[in-house]
Motif scaffolding. Sequence first.
Motif, PDB file in Angstrom:
ATOM      1  N   ILE A 112       1.077  -1.043   0.073  1.00 17.53           N
ATOM      2  CA  ILE A 112      -0.112   0.033   0.047  1.00 17.53           C
ATOM      3  C   ILE A 112       1.134   1.255   0.006  1.00 17.53           C
ATOM      4  O   ILE A 112       0.603   2.262  -0.466  1.00 17.53           O
ATOM      5  N   ASP A 113       2.058   1.107   0.654  1.00 15.66           N
ATOM      6  CA  ASP A 113       3.055   2.618   0.572  1.00 15.66           C
ATOM      7  C   ASP A 113       3.592   2.735  -0.591  1.00 15.66           C
ATOM      8  O   ASP A 113       3.608   3.926  -0.718  1.00 15.66           O
ATOM      9  N   ASP A 114       3.519   1.436  -1.584  1.00 13.75           N
ATOM     10  CA  ASP A 114       3.919   1.921  -2.724  1.00 13.75           C
ATOM     11  C   ASP A 114       2.956   2.345  -3.860  1.00 13.75           C
ATOM     12  O   ASP A 114       3.120   2.592  -4.935  1.00 13.75           O
ATOM     13  N   MET A 115       1.725   2.272  -3.718  1.00 18.20           N
ATOM     14  CA  MET A 115       0.324   2.607  -4.318  1.00 18.20           C
ATOM     15  C   MET A 115       0.150   4.130  -4.468  1.00 18.20           C
ATOM     16  O   MET A 115       0.097   4.702  -3.673  1.00 18.20           O
ATOM     17  N   ILE A 120      -5.097   2.500  -4.521  1.00 17.91           N
ATOM     18  CA  ILE A 120      -5.357   2.043  -3.076  1.00 17.91           C
ATOM     19  C   ILE A 120      -7.161   2.031  -3.083  1.00 17.91           C
ATOM     20  O   ILE A 120      -7.645   1.249  -2.535  1.00 17.91           O
ATOM     21  N   ASP A 121      -7.592   3.022  -3.885  1.00 20.36           N
ATOM     22  CA  ASP A 121      -9.207   2.791  -4.117  1.00 20.36           C
ATOM     23  C   ASP A 121      -9.625   1.472  -4.743  1.00 20.36           C
ATOM     24  O   ASP A 121     -10.583   1.023  -4.192  1.00 20.36           O
ATOM     25  N   ASN A 122      -8.917   0.921  -5.501  1.00 20.09           N
ATOM     26  CA  ASN A 122      -9.052  -0.318  -5.968  1.00 20.09           C
ATOM     27  C   ASN A 122      -9.014  -1.335  -4.941  1.00 20.09           C
ATOM     28  O   ASN A 122      -9.769  -2.442  -4.998  1.00 20.09           O
ATOM     29  N   LEU A 123      -7.847  -1.303  -4.087  1.00 22.55           N
ATOM     30  CA  LEU A 123      -7.580  -2.460  -3.207  1.00 22.55           C
ATOM     31  C   LEU A 123      -8.901  -2.305  -2.218  1.00 22.55           C
ATOM     32  O   LEU A 123      -9.240  -3.103  -1.785  1.00 22.55           O
TER      33      LEU A 123
END
Length: 131
Positions: A112-115, A120-123
């Motif tokens: 997540i840190d790299d997104m 992040i919204d997709n996750l």
Amino acid sequence: MENEFDILNEKLKGIKNSVVEIENFTHKQFELFEVLSKKFPSIAQFTNALKEAEELQECTQYLQEEAEESIKTLDILISKLNTQKTALNAQKVILKEKISTRKIVIDILNKIDDMDEVGIDNLKKILSSVE
């Protein structure tokens, strides 16, 4: 430990079988001294031997009952041990699953840190659809 229980169980069964043999022998002796005591009531040795054989029968009966109770108790202990082993194995599986899940969550958090915002919204959408 289970092996020790099995050995103890076999020894108890051996004791029980020996007691049965002793009981059979004392029963025969009792019958013999009963006949002799009736035939020769004036011979105290036969009467005494009859009483001793009767006492020995009572002792062997008691020993047999105790051996049977010990075997039953040991069988219960073996069953409880097996139940506890099964429960422990189930707990180990659950613990492994928790550790695996924890690793997955840590991996996701690191990614997540790299997104970017879209990732992040997709996750979030993917995670909200999982129940």
